[in-house]
Enzyme design. Sequence first.
Site, short mmCIF file in Angstrom:
data_model
loop_
_atom_site.label_atom_id
_atom_site.label_comp_id
_atom_site.label_asym_id
_atom_site.label_seq_id
_atom_site.Cartn_x
_atom_site.Cartn_y
_atom_site.Cartn_z
NE ARG A 288 -3.88 0.54 2.01
CZ ARG A 288 -5.07 0.55 2.61
NH1 ARG A 288 -5.25 1.28 3.72
NH2 ARG A 288 -6.08 -0.16 2.14
CG HIS B 231 -8.49 -0.36 -2.71
ND1 HIS B 231 -7.75 -1.49 -2.41
CD2 HIS B 231 -9.03 0.04 -1.51
CE1 HIS B 231 -7.82 -1.74 -1.11
NE2 HIS B 231 -8.59 -0.83 -0.54
CD GLN C 133 -13.10 -2.03 -0.61
OE1 GLN C 133 -12.26 -1.90 0.28
NE2 GLN C 133 -14.29 -2.56 -0.37
CG ASP D 128 -13.85 5.85 -0.63
OD1 ASP D 128 -13.80 5.74 0.62
OD2 ASP D 128 -12.87 5.63 -1.36
CB CYS E 145 -14.35 0.86 0.29
SG CYS E 145 -13.92 2.60 0.32
NE ARG F 71 -10.52 -5.54 0.64
CZ ARG F 71 -9.75 -4.54 1.10
NH1 ARG F 71 -10.31 -3.48 1.64
NH2 ARG F 71 -8.43 -4.58 0.98
N1 CP Z 1 -11.29 -0.27 2.53
C1 CP Z 1 -10.02 -0.36 2.98
O1 CP Z 1 -9.07 -0.59 2.20
O2 CP Z 1 -9.90 -0.22 4.32
P1 CP Z 1 -8.53 0.04 5.10
O3 CP Z 1 -8.00 1.37 4.64
O4 CP Z 1 -8.89 0.01 6.56
O5 CP Z 1 -7.58 -1.07 4.74
#
Ligand code: CP
Length: 307
Positions: free
Chosen positions: A101, A128, A131, A226, A266, A294
């Site tokens: 990430r 992402h 997701q 989001d 998300c 997820r």
């Molecule tokens: N939706 C998501 O990726 O959540 P986090 O940022 O908590 O990993």
Amino acid sequence: MKHLLSEKDLSPEEIKQVLTAATDIKKNPEKYKNAAFEKVLLTIFEAPSLRTRLSFDSAMIQMGGDSINYQTMFSPWGVGKESIEDTARTISRYVNLVMIRMHDHEEVVRFAQNASVPVINGLTNYSHPCQLLGDLLTIQEKKGKLQGLKLAYFGDGNNNVTHSLMMGCTKMGMHVSIACPKGRDYEPLPDVVQEANTWAKKTKGSLTITQDSEEAIKNADIVYTDSWMSYHVPKAQLKKRVEIFKPYQVTEKLFAKAPNALFMHCLPALRGHEVTAEVIDSKRSIIFDQAENRLHAQKAIILKVLK
Ligand code: CP
């Protein structure tokens, strides 16, 4: 699929394979308890995480493997002492796969180009994909299909999750409507629009971008929003962005215009910003089933890239 860096790495057939595998994994977790035996996943984070971090860790533990977590601020790379190329080459000697990430998508691409183990994008400023796959699994479970459904998204159009939904949902023949403010900072990136339109033509889906929330919500099966303050957005922009995005808030009044729609987010969510408490806590909200998925989708992704 050696790496999963964005939806561009996934054909519609591969998405279907991941969803089929994830459905089986969710129904029969025992069958997969040794599927990642003795495999080690490295998770690298530049930004905070709850769902991505814990679901990847649990996925590996539940499939007989293990995971190591690494924050970039503790790496020589993170403090400017080592190149991303040398970091990727070194890491590849220690672990079987990497989930990363990072804010800058191009850095993740460079990392993957120099890694000899599979690399999974766990969120960048661009997309992402993990997701997206969890979300498609959730929509398929709740609505029984993907083809022909309409997903309406409200708020930040220049956003990783928005981009992933646009590319992934059109690949599956869905109709995607994005309601967002006008302007380069708030609309989806042109290359994502082009990719989604190309797929929509092939799959009989569609893509609409509008400034009109009432137009976007018509006949929606899924209502999605989001955060207005993605991890990479500086806190100083909060006041300005709240003013700009407020007309795109998912309110009870707006949600009532799509009586058959389910609400998705998300997470993390800020009640009173992108969505009101009445909507996110309503009976039509499926956010925690979505968060759970997820885990199942990522197990399927891990097994796919390990093969
Ligand atoms: N939706 C998501 O990726 O959540 P986090 O940022 O908590 O990993």
